[in-house]
Design an enzyme around this catalytic site. Structure first.
Site, PDB file in Angstrom:
ATOM      1  N   ARG A 146      -6.343 -10.262  24.211  1.00 24.41           N
ATOM      2  CA  ARG A 146      -7.337 -10.380  25.285  1.00 24.41           C
ATOM      3  C   ARG A 146      -8.283  -9.191  25.325  1.00 24.41           C
ATOM      4  O   ARG A 146      -7.936  -8.094  24.942  1.00 24.41           O
ATOM      5  CB  ARG A 146      -6.606 -10.379  26.642  1.00 24.41           C
ATOM      6  N   ASN A 167      -6.011 -19.233  18.946  1.00 22.87           N
ATOM      7  CA  ASN A 167      -4.642 -18.910  18.530  1.00 22.87           C
ATOM      8  C   ASN A 167      -3.831 -20.153  18.152  1.00 22.87           C
ATOM      9  O   ASN A 167      -2.871 -20.061  17.386  1.00 22.87           O
ATOM     10  CB  ASN A 167      -3.939 -18.081  19.612  1.00 22.87           C
ATOM     11  N   HIS A 215       4.664 -17.008  31.146  1.00 21.54           N
ATOM     12  CA  HIS A 215       4.164 -15.639  31.010  1.00 21.54           C
ATOM     13  C   HIS A 215       2.711 -15.664  31.430  1.00 21.54           C
ATOM     14  O   HIS A 215       1.817 -15.862  30.632  1.00 21.54           O
ATOM     15  CB  HIS A 215       4.292 -15.212  29.547  1.00 21.54           C
TER      16      HIS A 215
HETATM   17  N1  APR Z   1      -2.428 -15.082   9.957  1.00 14.88           N
HETATM   18  C1  APR Z   1      -1.927 -13.831   9.970  1.00 14.88           C
HETATM   19  N2  APR Z   1      -2.448 -12.841  10.727  1.00 14.88           N
HETATM   20  C2  APR Z   1      -3.517 -13.136  11.472  1.00 14.88           C
HETATM   21  C3  APR Z   1      -4.094 -14.424  11.499  1.00 14.88           C
HETATM   22  C4  APR Z   1      -3.507 -15.419  10.684  1.00 14.88           C
HETATM   23  N3  APR Z   1      -3.983 -16.670  10.645  1.00 14.88           N
HETATM   24  N4  APR Z   1      -5.142 -14.388  12.342  1.00 14.88           N
HETATM   25  C5  APR Z   1      -5.218 -13.140  12.832  1.00 14.88           C
HETATM   26  N5  APR Z   1      -4.243 -12.367  12.302  1.00 14.88           N
HETATM   27  C6  APR Z   1      -3.944 -10.964  12.524  1.00 14.88           C
HETATM   28  C7  APR Z   1      -5.189 -10.095  12.672  1.00 14.88           C
HETATM   29  O1  APR Z   1      -5.758  -9.785  11.411  1.00 14.88           O
HETATM   30  C8  APR Z   1      -4.594  -8.860  13.391  1.00 14.88           C
HETATM   31  O2  APR Z   1      -4.224  -7.845  12.487  1.00 14.88           O
HETATM   32  O3  APR Z   1      -3.236 -10.793  13.742  1.00 14.88           O
HETATM   33  C9  APR Z   1      -3.350  -9.414  14.086  1.00 14.88           C
HETATM   34  C10 APR Z   1      -3.391  -9.305  15.592  1.00 14.88           C
HETATM   35  O4  APR Z   1      -3.364  -7.955  15.895  1.00 14.88           O
HETATM   36  P1  APR Z   1      -4.193  -7.331  17.110  1.00 14.88           P
HETATM   37  O5  APR Z   1      -5.564  -7.902  17.124  1.00 14.88           O
HETATM   38  O6  APR Z   1      -4.037  -5.848  17.050  1.00 14.88           O
HETATM   39  O7  APR Z   1      -3.440  -7.938  18.398  1.00 14.88           O
HETATM   40  P2  APR Z   1      -2.072  -7.426  19.090  1.00 14.88           P
HETATM   41  O8  APR Z   1      -2.409  -6.435  20.162  1.00 14.88           O
HETATM   42  O9  APR Z   1      -1.101  -7.053  18.053  1.00 14.88           O
HETATM   43  O10 APR Z   1      -1.630  -8.763  19.834  1.00 14.88           O
HETATM   44  C11 APR Z   1      -1.306  -9.931  19.102  1.00 14.88           C
HETATM   45  O11 APR Z   1       0.111 -10.758  20.848  1.00 14.88           O
HETATM   46  O12 APR Z   1       0.427 -10.099  23.052  1.00 14.88           O
HETATM   47  C12 APR Z   1      -0.202 -10.993  22.199  1.00 14.88           C
HETATM   48  O13 APR Z   1      -2.194 -11.539  23.416  1.00 14.88           O
HETATM   49  C13 APR Z   1      -1.698 -10.869  22.291  1.00 14.88           C
HETATM   50  O14 APR Z   1      -2.136 -12.903  21.130  1.00 14.88           O
HETATM   51  C14 APR Z   1      -2.111 -11.488  21.004  1.00 14.88           C
HETATM   52  C15 APR Z   1      -0.994 -11.083  20.034  1.00 14.88           C
END
Ligand code: APR
Length: 320
Positions: A83, A96, A176
């Site tokens: 977010r 997502n 959640h």
């Molecule tokens: N396959 C693999 N990895 C992916 C894909 C995919 N199809 N799409 C995105 N990613 C990766 C991104 O490249 C990024 O490195 O997912 C990672 C997400 O990391 P962040 O953006 O740092 O997010 P983060 O704070 O880790 O949160 C991830 O958890 O709490 C929830 O709301 C939050 O949905 C979010 C998730």
């Protein structure tokens, strides 16, 4: 005996923290998977280079290939987008959901025996979709939310009472999100329930209501402060506690987003409930009896989750 294998799908803020914690706790060897080239490799190498100083034995690998997660014992999924200020968890649904499809299929094809913990938001809908896309048994797929929400509640209560966080236990049910249901009746300080602590003059109903609301808004409070993403330290720690319960067959009683079919009056859906986690995955759902007011709050939360599931089905008609 070979070390357990932990696959982290998503190597962003939470994924990196998960890898660090898993290595420091020597839960097993870690594979970081991400579509962003270089990110999982860089984080794996950086954490591995802390190993000689910390003195842990764990191999770490970063990858863009699902074949590297083959045979994983645990998969923790954070792939997706977090977010930004002003967004609700539900705003992440469309983007997502597509991510859950590719991740679910990757796990199905390469790590079908894993215990899967989903963290991606909106959590209750994403864990359901991930289970649908992966086809794994329901008891092997769950979502991390309740441990985090309870930890936030426990932290705020410990500040209010001036006691150690370790002596505060809390009980949070439901989805959640803004409709989560902190059950004050079952939340205690050293076994003394919160309503008794009000009678003992430790706090007031007004203060407790404010703490409950702060718990519900806990994720948004962090997003508002960070501005560029959402919470990651506490979410990662919470998921590691669940992974450890599975890997060590601890039979921990932990709230998580689990598939409930029959208990709590539910008819086959994912929502936050107290569970027992051991070597069988989610081994048991604790079928607590709620008061009328609690039931009304829980029903509201269940309805909110159901609305998200319907939205998912509207986006992808293969999900029915
Ligand atoms: N396959 C693999 N990895 C992916 C894909 C995919 N199809 N799409 C995105 N990613 C990766 C991104 O490249 C990024 O490195 O997912 C990672 C997400 O990391 P962040 O953006 O740092 O997010 P983060 O704070 O880790 O949160 C991830 O958890 O709490 C929830 O709301 C939050 O949905 C979010 C998730």
């Amino acid at each position: 005996m070979a070390r357990p294998k932990i696959a982290l799908i998503g190597a962003g803020q939470i994924g990196g923290t998960l890898a660090h914690l898993a290595a420091m706790k020597e839960l097993g060897d870690v594979v970081l998977f991400d579509i962003a080239e270089g990110t999982p490799e860089g984080k794996a190498l950086d954490i591995a280079e802390s190993g000689p100083v910390e003195g842990f034995d764990a191999a770490l690998k970063g990858t863009q290939s699902y074949s590297d997660i083959a045979g994983a014992d645990v998969c923790i999924v954070t792939a997706g987008v977090p977010r930004k200020p002003g967004m609700s968890r539900d705003d992440l649904l469309g983007i997502n959901l597509k991510v859950m499809k590719s991740v679910g299929e990757g796990i199905r094809d390469h790590a079908p025996d894993a215990f899967v913990i989903c963290i991606t938001n909106p959590l209750d809908a994403m864990v359901w979709a991930l289970r649908e896309y992966s086809g794994l048994p329901h008891e092997k797929v769950c979502g991390m939310a309740g441990v985090l929400d309870s930890a936030r509640f426990r932290h705020f209560l410990s500040l209010e009472f001036g006691v150690s966080m370790r002596d505060v236990s809390a009980f949070v049910l439901g989805g959640h999100g803004d409709t989560m249901v902190p059950l004050v009746r079952y939340s205690t300080v050293a076994g003394i329930p919160l309503p008794d602590l009000i009678k003992m003059g430790w706090t007031t109903q007004e203060k407790l209501d404010a703490i409950v609301q702060r718990t519900r808004d806990g994720g948004a409070e962090i997003v508002g402060l960070l501005k560029t993403g959402s919470a990651f330290y506490a979410p990662a720690t919470s998921a590691i506690e669940m992974a450890e319960a599975y890997l060590k067959d601890q039979k921990r009683v932990l709230p998580c987003a689990a598939y409930v079919d029959g208990a709590l009056g539910l008819d086959g859906m994912y929502v936050g409930v107290p569970t027992v986690i051991g070597a069988g995955g989610v081994e048991r759902i604790i079928d607590i009896k709620m008061t009328k007011d609690e039931q009304a709050m829980f029903d509201g939360s269940v309805n909110a989750v159901q609305g998200l599931l319907d939205a998912c089905k509207g986006i992808d008609s293969s999900l029915q």
